[in-house]
Design a protein around this motif. Structure first.
Motif, PDB file in Angstrom:
ATOM      1  N   GLU A 192       5.335  19.038   2.087  1.00 13.69           N
ATOM      2  CA  GLU A 192       6.756  17.960   2.291  1.00 13.69           C
ATOM      3  C   GLU A 192       5.585  17.194   2.518  1.00 13.69           C
ATOM      4  OE1 GLU A 192      10.751  18.126   2.066  1.00 13.69           O
ATOM      5  OE2 GLU A 192      11.071  19.777   1.166  1.00 13.69           O
ATOM      6  N   GLU A 193       5.550  15.714   2.787  1.00 14.48           N
ATOM      7  CA  GLU A 193       5.108  14.746   2.765  1.00 14.48           C
ATOM      8  C   GLU A 193       5.982  13.523   2.964  1.00 14.48           C
ATOM      9  OE1 GLU A 193       0.887  14.601   2.173  1.00 14.48           O
ATOM     10  OE2 GLU A 193       1.461  15.170   0.343  1.00 14.48           O
ATOM     11  N   ILE A 194       6.036  12.619   3.648  1.00 11.85           N
ATOM     12  CA  ILE A 194       6.342  10.835   3.413  1.00 11.85           C
ATOM     13  C   ILE A 194       5.216  10.026   2.916  1.00 11.85           C
ATOM     14  CG2 ILE A 194       7.525   9.346   4.419  1.00 11.85           C
ATOM     15  CD1 ILE A 194       9.761  11.915   4.035  1.00 11.85           C
ATOM     16  N   GLY A 195       5.778   9.601   1.660  1.00  9.58           N
ATOM     17  CA  GLY A 195       4.336   8.072   1.369  1.00  9.58           C
ATOM     18  C   GLY A 195       5.395   6.987   1.195  1.00  9.58           C
ATOM     19  N   TYR A 196       4.609   6.138   0.992  1.00  5.62           N
ATOM     20  CA  TYR A 196       5.949   5.109   0.452  1.00  5.62           C
ATOM     21  C   TYR A 196       5.261   4.248  -0.835  1.00  5.62           C
ATOM     22  CZ  TYR A 196       7.007   5.730   5.630  1.00  5.62           C
ATOM     23  OH  TYR A 196       7.376   5.977   6.729  1.00  5.62           O
ATOM     24  N   ASP A 197       6.435   4.319  -2.060  1.00  5.80           N
ATOM     25  CA  ASP A 197       6.245   3.126  -2.846  1.00  5.80           C
ATOM     26  C   ASP A 197       5.228   1.970  -2.653  1.00  5.80           C
ATOM     27  OD1 ASP A 197       5.220   3.816  -5.596  1.00  5.80           O
ATOM     28  OD2 ASP A 197       7.014   4.970  -6.125  1.00  5.80           O
ATOM     29  N   TYR A 211      -1.529   9.347  -5.321  1.00  2.00           N
ATOM     30  CA  TYR A 211      -1.908   8.538  -3.723  1.00  2.00           C
ATOM     31  C   TYR A 211      -2.203   9.731  -3.089  1.00  2.00           C
ATOM     32  CZ  TYR A 211      -3.313   6.340   0.614  1.00  2.00           C
ATOM     33  OH  TYR A 211      -3.739   5.999   1.599  1.00  2.00           O
ATOM     34  N   LEU A 212      -0.915  10.509  -2.364  1.00  2.00           N
ATOM     35  CA  LEU A 212      -0.873  11.560  -1.538  1.00  2.00           C
ATOM     36  C   LEU A 212      -1.700  12.929  -1.719  1.00  2.00           C
ATOM     37  CD1 LEU A 212       2.979  11.213  -0.511  1.00  2.00           C
ATOM     38  CD2 LEU A 212       1.711  10.241   0.821  1.00  2.00           C
ATOM     39  N   GLU A 260       2.022  17.735  -7.131  1.00  2.00           N
ATOM     40  CA  GLU A 260       3.175  16.765  -6.357  1.00  2.00           C
ATOM     41  C   GLU A 260       3.920  15.774  -6.762  1.00  2.00           C
ATOM     42  OE1 GLU A 260       2.550  14.631  -2.139  1.00  2.00           O
ATOM     43  OE2 GLU A 260       0.833  15.750  -3.143  1.00  2.00           O
ATOM     44  N   MET A 261       4.859  15.987  -6.148  1.00  2.00           N
ATOM     45  CA  MET A 261       6.050  15.255  -7.047  1.00  2.00           C
ATOM     46  C   MET A 261       7.194  14.646  -6.391  1.00  2.00           C
ATOM     47  SD  MET A 261       7.783  18.467  -9.292  1.00  2.00           S
ATOM     48  CE  MET A 261       6.357  19.467  -9.812  1.00  2.00           C
ATOM     49  N   PRO A 262       7.473  13.550  -5.998  1.00  2.00           N
ATOM     50  CA  PRO A 262       8.379  13.193  -6.036  1.00  2.00           C
ATOM     51  C   PRO A 262       9.717  14.006  -4.835  1.00  2.00           C
ATOM     52  CG  PRO A 262       8.586  11.556  -7.046  1.00  2.00           C
ATOM     53  CD  PRO A 262       7.179  12.786  -7.562  1.00  2.00           C
ATOM     54  N   LEU A 263      10.323  13.950  -4.312  1.00  2.00           N
ATOM     55  CA  LEU A 263      11.788  14.874  -4.251  1.00  2.00           C
ATOM     56  C   LEU A 263      13.174  13.388  -4.990  1.00  2.00           C
ATOM     57  CD1 LEU A 263      11.275  17.354  -1.977  1.00  2.00           C
ATOM     58  CD2 LEU A 263      11.248  18.133  -4.242  1.00  2.00           C
ATOM     59  N   ARG A 264      13.095  12.696  -6.280  1.00  2.00           N
ATOM     60  CA  ARG A 264      13.820  12.146  -5.801  1.00  2.00           C
ATOM     61  C   ARG A 264      15.653  12.335  -5.985  1.00  2.00           C
ATOM     62  NH1 ARG A 264       9.879   8.728  -8.197  1.00  2.00           N
ATOM     63  NH2 ARG A 264       9.414   7.132  -6.828  1.00  2.00           N
ATOM     64  N   ASP A 265      16.345  11.945  -5.906  1.00  2.00           N
ATOM     65  CA  ASP A 265      17.829  12.671  -6.138  1.00  2.00           C
ATOM     66  C   ASP A 265      18.316  13.159  -7.611  1.00  2.00           C
ATOM     67  OD1 ASP A 265      17.914  13.024  -3.591  1.00  2.00           O
ATOM     68  OD2 ASP A 265      19.593  10.456  -3.110  1.00  2.00           O
ATOM     69  N   ALA A 266      17.801  12.067  -8.335  1.00  2.00           N
ATOM     70  CA  ALA A 266      17.695  11.996  -8.964  1.00  2.00           C
ATOM     71  C   ALA A 266      17.154  12.383 -10.699  1.00  2.00           C
ATOM     72  CB  ALA A 266      17.290  10.519 -10.062  1.00  2.00           C
ATOM     73  N   SER A 296       1.256  -1.192  -0.056  1.00  2.00           N
ATOM     74  CA  SER A 296      -0.426  -0.299  -0.214  1.00  2.00           C
ATOM     75  C   SER A 296       0.954   1.322  -0.074  1.00  2.00           C
ATOM     76  CB  SER A 296      -1.140  -0.004   1.472  1.00  2.00           C
ATOM     77  OG  SER A 296       0.323   0.242   2.329  1.00  2.00           O
ATOM     78  N   PHE A 297       0.590   2.257   0.118  1.00  2.00           N
ATOM     79  CA  PHE A 297       0.858   3.631  -0.244  1.00  2.00           C
ATOM     80  C   PHE A 297       0.766   4.056   1.150  1.00  2.00           C
ATOM     81  CE2 PHE A 297       0.056   4.117  -5.433  1.00  2.00           C
ATOM     82  CZ  PHE A 297       1.364   3.639  -5.238  1.00  2.00           C
TER      83      PHE A 297
END
Length: 344
Positions: free
Chosen positions: A314-319, A140-141, A284-290, A40-41
């Motif tokens: 900012e918020e935390i989710g789980y892919d 989802y977030l 909303e977008m993930p802050l992935r290093d790449a 789940s997310f």
């Protein structure tokens, strides 16, 4: 007989054993019990949508034994094929999210602090060229945040387009809609107070249309108006949209995954966003290093066209991809609401 309702997980030896020549029905029931859904997310990195009721030890060997068996005691080739296919699917699921077959997933989205609604989305099996058909954690977030944004930002409520039958009706556009989670959530939340057009590339739109149909009952109950269509950010429409054709609100989740996307996305927003000071872009977008350089470029380009951040966080989710240790991957996401600067 086996039961999925027991509180105690079964051992693989509790499943039908091939030496007993079990029926196809018993084998298929056992294989259904072994089905693994993507994680789940939700807020817990350790929760899965559905956990197998069987201890994992020996399961891969059990599945392999079924695939390699002739199953000659079963009555027909069709039954044997069904069992082999199910066993192969269960084995693939244990190879990670990308190996899972097509599936339908259920998402619970809050409509208020006390109420929520349920959307059903179909996701085809994933390949490297159809990742837009996957639901991503930022979608989802953002979907779960929408009801708060709509309540806390009064500027999102009024609309100014003179072409509308009702001046209180918002015209909304989703860019890169994917499986449609964000746009469908917005449609249910706003109901008759908004219309929304969900867009993506040609390869993605057929599944997007399918997901709109899957949720027809909920959309009709909400009196929501949803349309779908192709919108390629790299191609400028000719002629450019008039003010009456533009949208009061634009939504986008996880829209950056190539070096060209910041430029294309911002240019598309510039073309299609209404020029009213109450117009808004919600992203909303993930802050992935790449991809951090692309996020920074997006922020810079949005400022260059005259848009400024109204609200952000900012918020935390789980892919639902698994990390190297088998746990869910924690993803830090940035959400933002943008509006035109009064200086333009």
């Amino acid at each position: 007989m086996i039961s999925a309702d027991s509180d105690e997980p079964l051992h693989v030896l509790d499943l039908p054993q091939l030496y007993t020549k079990p029926s196809a029905t018993d084998l298929l029931k056992a294989l259904e019990l072994l089905a693994v859904q993507p994680r789940s997310f939700g807020s817990s990195a350790h929760e899965a949508v559905k956990r197998p009721a069987v201890q994992p030890a020996g399961v891969a060997q059990y599945l392999t034994s079924i695939i390699s068996s002739s199953l000659k005691w079963l009555e027909s080739d069709e039954l044997r094929e069904a069992v082999w296919d199910a066993a192969a699917a269960r084995l693939s699921e244990r190879s990670g999210r990308a190996a899972m077959p097509a599936m339908s997933r259920v998402f619970n989205i809050p409509a208020s602090s006390k109420e929520e609604f349920t959307l059903t989305l179909h996701e085809p099996s994933l390949t490297s060229d159809n990742l837009g058909n996957k639901t991503w954690v930022s979608s989802y977030l953002l979907s779960r945040r929408l009801h708060n944004l709509l309540e806390s930002t009064p500027q999102l409520v009024p609309a100014t387009s003179t072409t509308q039958k009702d001046s209180s009706t918002l015209r909304a556009l989703e860019l890169g809609a994917g499986t449609g989670l964000v746009g469908l959530s917005f449609a249910v939340l706003r109901g008759a107070l908004a219309t929304i057009h969900l867009t993506d590339l040609p390869a993605i739109v057929p599944n997007l249309e399918h997901n709109v149909k899957l949720n027809t009952e909920l959309l009709e109950k909400s009196d929501a108006t949803v349309t779908t269509g192709v919108l390629d950010w790299s191609v400028a429409p000719d002629p450019l949209p008039s003010q009456d054709e533009r949208y009061d609100i634009i939504l986008a989740a996880d829209p950056l995954y190539s070096p060209e996307h910041p430029k294309w996305l911002v240019n598309t927003i510039k073309r299609w966003l209404s020029r009213g000071l109450d117009a808004r872009v919600v992203v909303e977008m993930p802050l992935r290093d790449a991809y951090l350089p692309q996020v920074q470029e997006f922020r810079s380009r949005m400022g260059d066209i005259g848009l400024a951040v109204v609200e952000e966080g900012e918020e935390i989710g789980y892919d639902d991809w698994e990390g190297a240790d088998g746990e869910s991957v924690e993803v830090r996401c940035w959400w933002s609401v943008w509006g035109w600067s009064e200086k333009i």
